[in-house]
Design a protein around this motif. Structure first.
Motif, PDB file in Angstrom:
ATOM      1  N   PHE A 116       0.840  -1.203   0.000  1.00 13.86           N
ATOM      2  CA  PHE A 116       0.000   0.000   0.000  1.00 13.86           C
ATOM      3  C   PHE A 116       0.871   1.248   0.000  1.00 13.86           C
ATOM      4  O   PHE A 116       1.893   1.314   0.694  1.00 13.86           O
ATOM      5  CB  PHE A 116      -0.892  -0.012   1.249  1.00 13.86           C
ATOM      6  CG  PHE A 116      -1.594   1.295   1.517  1.00 13.86           C
ATOM      7  CD1 PHE A 116      -2.706   1.670   0.787  1.00 13.86           C
ATOM      8  CD2 PHE A 116      -1.121   2.153   2.512  1.00 13.86           C
ATOM      9  CE1 PHE A 116      -3.349   2.879   1.048  1.00 13.86           C
ATOM     10  CE2 PHE A 116      -1.762   3.348   2.772  1.00 13.86           C
ATOM     11  CZ  PHE A 116      -2.878   3.711   2.038  1.00 13.86           C
ATOM     12  N   ARG A 117       0.442   2.237  -0.782  1.00 16.76           N
ATOM     13  CA  ARG A 117       1.106   3.535  -0.791  1.00 16.76           C
ATOM     14  C   ARG A 117       0.039   4.617  -0.609  1.00 16.76           C
ATOM     15  O   ARG A 117      -0.891   4.742  -1.412  1.00 16.76           O
ATOM     16  CB  ARG A 117       1.858   3.758  -2.106  1.00 16.76           C
ATOM     17  CG  ARG A 117       2.677   5.044  -2.127  1.00 16.76           C
ATOM     18  CD  ARG A 117       3.584   5.099  -3.338  1.00 16.76           C
ATOM     19  NE  ARG A 117       2.849   5.074  -4.600  1.00 16.76           N
ATOM     20  CZ  ARG A 117       2.759   4.026  -5.401  1.00 16.76           C
ATOM     21  NH1 ARG A 117       3.354   2.882  -5.086  1.00 16.76           N
ATOM     22  NH2 ARG A 117       2.076   4.099  -6.518  1.00 16.76           N
ATOM     23  N   GLY A 118       0.153   5.357   0.474  1.00 17.05           N
ATOM     24  CA  GLY A 118      -0.833   6.379   0.801  1.00 17.05           C
ATOM     25  C   GLY A 118      -0.811   7.549  -0.163  1.00 17.05           C
ATOM     26  O   GLY A 118       0.105   7.699  -0.976  1.00 17.05           O
ATOM     27  N   LEU A 119      -1.826   8.394  -0.046  1.00 17.85           N
ATOM     28  CA  LEU A 119      -1.956   9.537  -0.946  1.00 17.85           C
ATOM     29  C   LEU A 119      -0.796  10.507  -0.806  1.00 17.85           C
ATOM     30  O   LEU A 119      -0.329  11.077  -1.787  1.00 17.85           O
ATOM     31  CB  LEU A 119      -3.284  10.260  -0.690  1.00 17.85           C
ATOM     32  CG  LEU A 119      -4.553   9.440  -0.944  1.00 17.85           C
ATOM     33  CD1 LEU A 119      -5.782  10.252  -0.562  1.00 17.85           C
ATOM     34  CD2 LEU A 119      -4.633   9.024  -2.414  1.00 17.85           C
ATOM     35  N   ASN A 120      -0.338  10.698   0.416  1.00 19.25           N
ATOM     36  CA  ASN A 120       0.727  11.677   0.672  1.00 19.25           C
ATOM     37  C   ASN A 120       2.003  11.009   1.167  1.00 19.25           C
ATOM     38  O   ASN A 120       2.769  11.599   1.931  1.00 19.25           O
ATOM     39  CB  ASN A 120       0.249  12.726   1.682  1.00 19.25           C
ATOM     40  CG  ASN A 120      -0.978  13.477   1.194  1.00 19.25           C
ATOM     41  OD1 ASN A 120      -1.047  13.877   0.036  1.00 19.25           O
ATOM     42  ND2 ASN A 120      -1.953  13.668   2.081  1.00 19.25           N
TER      43      ASN A 120
END
Length: 204
Positions: free
Chosen positions: A67-71
């Motif tokens: 997973f890679r968050g928005l920020n």
């Protein structure tokens, strides 16, 4: 002899450059939905399927979800599978990520339970089936919302359903009008017959 070697040498050199490029490279093909929208607090299945040029076996296949968050530029482990399931033991996905795939059917999907706004971001599905280890990852953008918006398919379904409902209503009205007219004509004919009988002097 010298002349013959002079003619063959360029061919050997060219062959040496081309042969390494002819080697067949196996690659896994991964298929995911580009974007998924989920209602806050509900469960959502992140579907990931794949094809491999080698037979699938539990001992040779691994599945990694990240997973890679928005920020955020850093990846966070969501789920890992190799022979058995390895759900996350810490972090935001602990108790939320469960296996919902079937590797023998080439399905590497997972389900996120009770999704939260912090789950917004990009999820990557990586599948490796040794020696078939090449290929790009599949990516899914998850949007957790408080109210699900209608997709184009949903809008189209509503439009088609509404049109069918209008047509059905018109048909019912048409049949009802014809039925009323028919009943009215039958009543008129019956009344005319009675009037003729009343007016006929031969009838006693």
């Amino acid at each position: 002899m010298y002349y013959l070697m002079y003619r063959i040498w360029p061919l050997l050199l060219l062959g040496g450059l081309l042969v390494p490029g002819v080697r067949h490279v196996n690659a896994i093909e991964i298929y995911t939905t580009a974007e998924v929208e989920a209602l806050n607090g509900t469960d959502v299945r992140l579907k990931c399927t794949f094809t491999s040029t080698h037979p699938v076996a539990p001992k040779t296949l691994t599945v990694s979800w990240n997973f890679r968050g928005l920020n955020s530029g850093n990846d966070e482990s969501v789920f890992y599978y190799h022979e058995v399931q390895y759900p996350p033991q810490s972090g935001r996905f602990k108790g939320h990520a469960v296996w919902s795939g079937d590797i023998m059917r080439k399905d590497a999907s997972i389900t996120l339970q009770q999704v939260q706004p912090t789950f917004n971001g990009t999820y990557s599905c990586q599948v490796r089936n040794r020696p078939d280890v090449h290929g790009s990852n599949g990516e899914i953008i998850l949007k957790v919302v408080d109210k699900v918006t209608f997709s184009e398919i949903g809008i189209l379904a509503i439009a088609v359903g509404g049109a069918c409902g209008v047509i059905l209503l018109i048909l019912i009205i048409f049949v009802a009008v014809r039925y009323c007219k028919k009943r009215h004509m039958e009543n008129d004919i019956e009344m005319d017959s009675r009037e003729q009988e009343w007016k006929d002097p031969t009838v006693w």
